[in-house]
Design a protein around this motif. Sequence first.
Motif: not given
Ligand code: AMP
Length: 443
Positions: A31-32, A38, A40-41, A227, A229-230, A258-261, A267-268
Amino acid sequence: MSLVIYNTLSREKEPFVPIDPAHVRLYVCGPTVYDYVHIGNARPVVAFDVLYRLLKRRYPRVTYVRNITDIDDKIMARAAESGETIEALTKRTADAYQGDMRRLGALAPDAEPRATEYVGQMIELIQRLVDKGHAYAADGHVLFSVPSMPDYGRLSRKPRDELIAGARVEVAPYKKDPADFVLWKPSADTQAGWPSPWSRGRPGWHIECSAMSGALLGETFDIHGGGLDLIFPHHENEIAQSRSAFGHAIMAKYWMHNGFLNISGEKMSKSLGNFLTVHELLERYPAEAIRLLLLTAHYRQPLDFTQEGLQQARATLDRWYGLLRGKSVQPAEAVPQSVEEALSDDLNTPLAISAVHRLSDPAALLAGANALGLLQQEPEHWFRWTPVGAAGPGDAEIEVAIAARQAARKAKDFKESDRIRDELKAQGVILEDGPKGTTWKRG
Ligand code: AMP
Ligand code: ZN
């Protein structure tokens, strides 16, 4: 039992054949850190923890790297808002993240590099890209030249116009091609920055993971995760950077996403404001119930996060811990085949969970659940869990009440013993009389 994983690169399930079977290498984007993460992360963390555990069972050496992004515009903005220094903010939130993930039962990765510790390697990598004609400096920025890489876009399989639109690029005069992306950007005097050959500035997000994975795992490695989205632009750009800098046909051999939570079908995410932090959830629900819920859907499928789901997960764990209660059980040496088989098929955790349900032998149950990172505590500890700030009696008070009830029963004062039981029940404590005496749990 051979491991099969779905590779986003080929869009197919493939047998897992490590580059070097003596040393398997795994990288997952973390994460950042500017606030609590959350739930989802936590999904990629828990999913890839199950993979890490499996790889460790199969291979003599596994190196798992999960980075922490501790330099970013959102971090700078948050620090400016609150008056906290960037260092204090990122240390506090990274520590909270690591603590929360540990409480969710995730093993500590072998390395958790922070981006700010690798700025030197990032600058070196950018220099290498410039030297090889894959990047150019302009106005204090350095940009990756997308046209310099003929097969750019293989992971996301996006046509060029979508690549450009998806890059969400402002039209910047210093860009030669609209799809080019930033490797380095200049910082204003008041902003965090590092000296570099191009400007006092800071790295772009994508170069961080290329530099950290390159430094800790090598120019090529086995599995890269994160995730969905990456995939674009982050992973596409990591691939472009690492392959162009190091000159290999691949960066990672397998790409897993991985898919989204979701929450109520959406999407969270921090930006939608529909998020629950892991930190607050851990105050309200037992950590293993949260973890089990995260594993009830296959990692590539969407997962709806609900209260009912949490309650069901808790009930499942009540049942499993109930089977272990009062016995001193050691996990069976081998993970039961039904569980191992399910996990070997692209981490089919829902199938593995149903396989655990069918295990009646306590040692097998424990070994099967342990493969999922579950049943990691003493049953008594599980049944005593209580939410933070909950009213109601403490453990010692309950023990005293149970002793008083025993005494009343011995004196055949059943009215009093029933009264004590009912009073505890009203306080959320359930007594169960068994052959070995009375046990209790918080309901
Ligand atoms: P971020 O800090 O937004 O870069 O997210 C850290 C990790 O959490 C990354 O691998 C994202 O793809 C994953 N991620 C963020 N939101 C969700 C979500 N709602 N469901 C599943 N994975 C997520
Ligand atoms: Zn990354």
